[in-house]
Motif scaffolding. Sequence first.
Motif, mmCIF file in Angstrom:
data_model
loop_
_atom_site.group_PDB
_atom_site.id
_atom_site.type_symbol
_atom_site.label_atom_id
_atom_site.label_comp_id
_atom_site.label_asym_id
_atom_site.label_seq_id
_atom_site.Cartn_x
_atom_site.Cartn_y
_atom_site.Cartn_z
ATOM 1 N N LYS B 11 65.744 12.625 -22.630
ATOM 2 C CA LYS B 11 64.766 13.680 -22.383
ATOM 3 C C LYS B 11 65.496 15.014 -22.259
ATOM 4 N N VAL B 12 65.086 15.933 -23.106
ATOM 5 C CA VAL B 12 65.684 17.277 -23.083
ATOM 6 C C VAL B 12 64.592 18.271 -22.695
ATOM 7 N N TYR B 13 64.876 19.110 -21.684
ATOM 8 C CA TYR B 13 63.912 20.135 -21.266
ATOM 9 C C TYR B 13 64.413 21.514 -21.629
ATOM 10 N N PRO B 14 63.499 22.396 -22.029
ATOM 11 C CA PRO B 14 63.916 23.799 -22.090
ATOM 12 C C PRO B 14 63.788 24.406 -20.689
ATOM 13 N N LYS B 68 58.803 9.146 -14.850
ATOM 14 C CA LYS B 68 57.685 9.817 -15.510
ATOM 15 C C LYS B 68 57.573 9.405 -16.965
ATOM 16 N N THR B 71 55.965 5.926 -16.984
ATOM 17 C CA THR B 71 54.536 5.894 -16.685
ATOM 18 C C THR B 71 53.719 6.640 -17.738
ATOM 19 N N LEU B 73 53.813 9.973 -18.232
ATOM 20 C CA LEU B 73 53.503 11.368 -17.894
ATOM 21 C C LEU B 73 54.246 12.331 -18.799
ATOM 22 N N ILE B 74 55.434 11.944 -19.226
ATOM 23 C CA ILE B 74 56.154 12.797 -20.165
ATOM 24 C C ILE B 74 56.638 11.995 -21.372
ATOM 25 N N HIS B 75 56.767 12.707 -22.469
ATOM 26 C CA HIS B 75 57.225 12.073 -23.707
ATOM 27 C C HIS B 75 58.748 12.035 -23.705
#
Lengths: 262, 327
Positions: B11-14, B68, B71, B73-75
């Motif tokens: 998972k990478v977030y900006p 998350k 479940t 909630l996030i991809h």
Amino acid sequence: MRQIIHKSRIFLSVYYAYMVEYRAELILWVLANSFPIIMMGIWTEAAEGGTFSLSALEFARYFICVFFIRQLTIVWVVWEFEREVVEGRLSPRLLQPIDPVWHHVASHITERFARMPFTLLLLVLFFILYPQAAWLPSFSGMILAIATIILAFILRFLIQYTFALCAFWTERATALEQVWFLFYLFLSGMIAPLNVFPEGVREVLVWTPFPYLIYFPASLLVGLPVNIGQGIGVMLGWTVLFWAVNRWLWRRGLKHYSGMGA
Amino acid sequence: MAIIIAEHLTKVYPVAIKAPGLRGTLSHLFKRQYRQVEAVKDVSFEIQPGEMVGFLGPNGAGKTTTLKMLTGLIHPSSGTLQVADALPFRRERAFLEKITLVMGQKQQLLWDLPALDSLRINAAVYGIDDREFQRRVGELTDMLSLADKLTQPVRKLSLGERMKAELLAALLHQPKVLFLDEPTLGLDVNAQVSVREFLHSYNQHFDATILLTSHYMADITALCDRVLLIHQGQLIYDGALDALLDRFAPYRQVQLELERPVLAADLARYGEVKSLVGREVHLIIHREELTRSISALLSALPVLDLTITDPPIEEIIGRVFSDGVVL
């Protein structure tokens, strides 16, 4: 269908209990929305001194209707939704097999019922103090007014919930609502009935959603002339438009929300 | 067949970056710059039905992000994921009915109403009929020893009772897979113990799979045979808890209160002296030496009080890192 009725019953009964917990605040909220009563004082005074398209008595009746309609169409979903997004409380709701909006819908509907006794009490008090303003709306006017008040609430809820969905991107969706509220305040008929607006302004306004949120149902109750067909058509048009934008934003917003870490 | 299968999850977030000062603020206002942060990197594991697995890691390690993703909630940015035979991010009804996520501090119950009212809403949402609702509430209330608490407004409950009520609400639909993020955070020791006992019996009773994060080592030792250790987004250990402890925390902390002060040199023969303040002593003793050292120490020193504790989880993870990656 039976499932839906059962679910609605439970949601409404629980949220009604929730709203009744705040009865002291409800009285304050009812009073806090007495702005139309102040406007009534100003306009009846003005009507006695000058010539307007409405008489002092008609102004009084108009503004008591504005007060009543405001009580039934108050919406606050943007504040609650923004808080849910910012505090992350939306996440657990998203893991339940029901659209989270139903919680807001239930709390808004039941709040109207919890607020109703105080609103009615104030109305009765008003007519006791000012008996000459009392009137009986026509039966058809009343039915139409009830239908348009419900539609006005749906439209206002949809518009504000659409702004609320911007919380997925800005975290300050309430700012949008505040700008919108400024227009709503001036153009909905809350501070003056559309009858006193210049003709040109009125012609433009009837195509916007604003006058239908207050002025239109109030006029139906008082018996002021309005174009019923056009009114309901414009209301439905805006409802469909905001519904489409709302659903589109919801899908995009959820994608963004999950991308940013929910 | 495994109930949770994660393969190469990433998972990478900006994350927006802003330089300090007015100039930074202005440029942040008009042109935002983002930095990509890898919260979870290439994590793979499988969990079998009925397993209770501890998910450990320091703050910001990627535990919550992983939960998350599990479940829905996030991809995930990349990698594949299957939970209870479904792709979580689709959040289909059948999937949502099989899982639950409890986040320690996130309040779900309506604050000013009795918990029973919130439970009725949950029952309606999951389509549980009245009779079944009564039965399940009765059963879970017994397991959680929450009798008479459900009719009091949630705000009047103690933190422990509230957490139990939250658990009840999260488990009313009898999920098969439980994701618990710090379920005992902020609870006193008694409440921690009862939540732990409840989770244990829920697992036995419903053959539920539980993935649990906690900062309390005691939660993990009491409930989980297997642990996943995550640090800086990477899975660095997946295996038995005992093996992890033997390898990275082969010692115990021993706290002593003495009748009179003793020289540090006299204490050093029983273990490493971590601190010595007046009559209070803090020793670190190797697990294998523990019994021998304690009995020697008790017979030789004027001991008034003695406590033996596990080292804190943060310390163990710290040690894992100073010793290098293990997987």
